[in-house]
Design a protein around this motif. Sequence first.
Motif, PDB file in Angstrom:
ATOM      1  N   VAL A  18      57.156  27.149   4.849  1.00 15.33           N
ATOM      2  CA  VAL A  18      57.056  27.553   3.445  1.00 15.33           C
ATOM      3  C   VAL A  18      55.786  28.379   3.271  1.00 15.33           C
ATOM      4  N   ASP A  19      55.931  29.598   2.762  1.00 12.93           N
ATOM      5  CA  ASP A  19      54.785  30.480   2.533  1.00 12.93           C
ATOM      6  C   ASP A  19      54.050  30.027   1.273  1.00 12.93           C
ATOM      7  N   LEU A  20      52.808  29.622   1.430  1.00 11.68           N
ATOM      8  CA  LEU A  20      52.008  29.113   0.314  1.00 11.68           C
ATOM      9  C   LEU A  20      51.208  30.211  -0.393  1.00 11.68           C
ATOM     10  N   THR A  21      51.261  31.422   0.107  1.00 11.73           N
ATOM     11  CA  THR A  21      50.485  32.512  -0.478  1.00 11.73           C
ATOM     12  C   THR A  21      50.826  32.662  -1.962  1.00 11.73           C
ATOM     13  N   GLY A  22      49.786  32.659  -2.783  1.00  9.43           N
ATOM     14  CA  GLY A  22      49.960  32.795  -4.224  1.00  9.43           C
ATOM     15  C   GLY A  22      50.135  31.482  -4.965  1.00  9.43           C
ATOM     16  N   TRP A  23      50.282  30.385  -4.242  1.00 10.96           N
ATOM     17  CA  TRP A  23      50.440  29.087  -4.905  1.00 10.96           C
ATOM     18  C   TRP A  23      49.137  28.696  -5.610  1.00 10.96           C
ATOM     19  N   ARG A  24      49.257  27.999  -6.731  1.00 15.56           N
ATOM     20  CA  ARG A  24      48.099  27.451  -7.451  1.00 15.56           C
ATOM     21  C   ARG A  24      47.461  26.353  -6.613  1.00 15.56           C
ATOM     22  N   VAL A  25      46.147  26.237  -6.715  1.00 17.18           N
ATOM     23  CA  VAL A  25      45.429  25.171  -6.022  1.00 17.18           C
ATOM     24  C   VAL A  25      44.710  24.342  -7.071  1.00 17.18           C
ATOM     25  N   GLU A  26      44.975  23.041  -7.025  1.00 22.25           N
ATOM     26  CA  GLU A  26      44.428  22.106  -7.999  1.00 22.25           C
ATOM     27  C   GLU A  26      43.508  21.110  -7.305  1.00 22.25           C
ATOM     28  N   ALA A  27      42.252  21.080  -7.731  1.00 20.68           N
ATOM     29  CA  ALA A  27      41.334  20.025  -7.282  1.00 20.68           C
ATOM     30  C   ALA A  27      41.727  18.758  -8.041  1.00 20.68           C
ATOM     31  N   CYS A  28      41.134  17.648  -7.693  1.00 25.98           N
ATOM     32  CA  CYS A  28      41.499  16.408  -8.377  1.00 25.98           C
ATOM     33  C   CYS A  28      41.045  16.407  -9.839  1.00 25.98           C
ATOM     34  N   ASP A  29      40.185  17.361 -10.221  1.00 26.27           N
ATOM     35  CA  ASP A  29      39.728  17.429 -11.614  1.00 26.27           C
ATOM     36  C   ASP A  29      39.976  18.793 -12.262  1.00 26.27           C
ATOM     37  N   GLY A  30      40.926  19.556 -11.738  1.00 18.54           N
ATOM     38  CA  GLY A  30      41.281  20.810 -12.406  1.00 18.54           C
ATOM     39  C   GLY A  30      41.608  21.949 -11.458  1.00 18.54           C
ATOM     40  N   HIS A  31      42.078  23.026 -12.042  1.00 21.54           N
ATOM     41  CA  HIS A  31      42.496  24.224 -11.310  1.00 21.54           C
ATOM     42  C   HIS A  31      41.292  24.913 -10.668  1.00 21.54           C
ATOM     43  N   ILE A  32      41.476  25.398  -9.413  1.00 21.52           N
ATOM     44  CA  ILE A  32      40.366  26.088  -8.737  1.00 21.52           C
ATOM     45  C   ILE A  32      40.714  27.477  -8.238  1.00 21.52           C
ATOM     46  N   GLY A  33      41.994  27.816  -8.169  1.00 18.45           N
ATOM     47  CA  GLY A  33      42.337  29.148  -7.683  1.00 18.45           C
ATOM     48  C   GLY A  33      43.730  29.215  -7.118  1.00 18.45           C
ATOM     49  N   THR A  34      43.932  30.182  -6.194  1.00 21.46           N
ATOM     50  CA  THR A  34      45.234  30.369  -5.566  1.00 21.46           C
ATOM     51  C   THR A  34      45.063  30.511  -4.049  1.00 21.46           C
ATOM     52  N   VAL A  35      46.123  30.192  -3.337  1.00 19.71           N
ATOM     53  CA  VAL A  35      46.123  30.339  -1.886  1.00 19.71           C
ATOM     54  C   VAL A  35      46.187  31.825  -1.557  1.00 19.71           C
ATOM     55  N   ASP A  36      45.206  32.291  -0.809  1.00 18.27           N
ATOM     56  CA  ASP A  36      45.184  33.682  -0.363  1.00 18.27           C
ATOM     57  C   ASP A  36      45.841  33.804   1.011  1.00 18.27           C
ATOM     58  N   ARG A  37      45.558  32.840   1.882  1.00 11.11           N
ATOM     59  CA  ARG A  37      46.111  32.761   3.230  1.00 11.11           C
ATOM     60  C   ARG A  37      46.199  31.304   3.624  1.00 11.11           C
ATOM     61  N   HIS A  38      46.970  31.030   4.663  1.00 11.16           N
ATOM     62  CA  HIS A  38      47.017  29.663   5.174  1.00 11.16           C
ATOM     63  C   HIS A  38      47.457  29.674   6.625  1.00 11.16           C
ATOM     64  N   SER A  39      47.160  28.575   7.291  1.00 16.71           N
ATOM     65  CA  SER A  39      47.532  28.420   8.696  1.00 16.71           C
ATOM     66  C   SER A  39      48.182  27.058   8.875  1.00 16.71           C
ATOM     67  N   ASP A  40      49.242  27.025   9.663  1.00 16.70           N
ATOM     68  CA  ASP A  40      49.911  25.767  10.001  1.00 16.70           C
ATOM     69  C   ASP A  40      49.717  25.423  11.475  1.00 16.70           C
ATOM     70  N   GLU A  41      48.779  26.101  12.135  1.00 17.68           N
ATOM     71  CA  GLU A  41      48.555  25.849  13.557  1.00 17.68           C
ATOM     72  C   GLU A  41      47.995  24.446  13.774  1.00 17.68           C
ATOM     73  N   VAL A  42      48.499  23.778  14.785  1.00 19.89           N
ATOM     74  CA  VAL A  42      48.010  22.443  15.131  1.00 19.89           C
ATOM     75  C   VAL A  42      46.516  22.515  15.424  1.00 19.89           C
TER      76      VAL A  42
END
Length: 124
Positions: A18-42
């Motif tokens: 699942v491509d997470l690029t652009g997804w909202r990122v929520e800290a435990c106390d509020g919104h912090i931004g969006t996923v710019d890139r991600h890695s699923d490498e072990v």
Amino acid sequence: MTDGMWNYGTEAGRLPGVDLTGWRVEACDGHIGTVDRHSDEVDDSCLVVDTGAWIFGKEVLIPASAVTSFDLEEQAVHLALTREQVKDAPEFHSDKHFADRQYREEITQYYRTGGPFSGGAGAI
């Protein structure tokens, strides 16, 4: 480098592919931004989060184990980090992340001593 910090926990419910690029990122106390890139490498899974105007456009590297859940319907990633922990995290530099072991160790140390892996409040 094998370090559980850089792998998604099974309880997070990560769906590989699942491509997470652009997804909202929520800290435990509020919104912090969006996923710019991600890695699923072990042993190297992480999110690069663009914090936008919230902290002047800084990008931060979040280890995969800080993710508590994924909301496919809302396209949101939830973290076991506070907004303050994210704000204080070292800025992400892609050229260093992949080539500079010292830089990677600095990030690891931050999350172990100032972040959720320190055993203090918010520990995961």
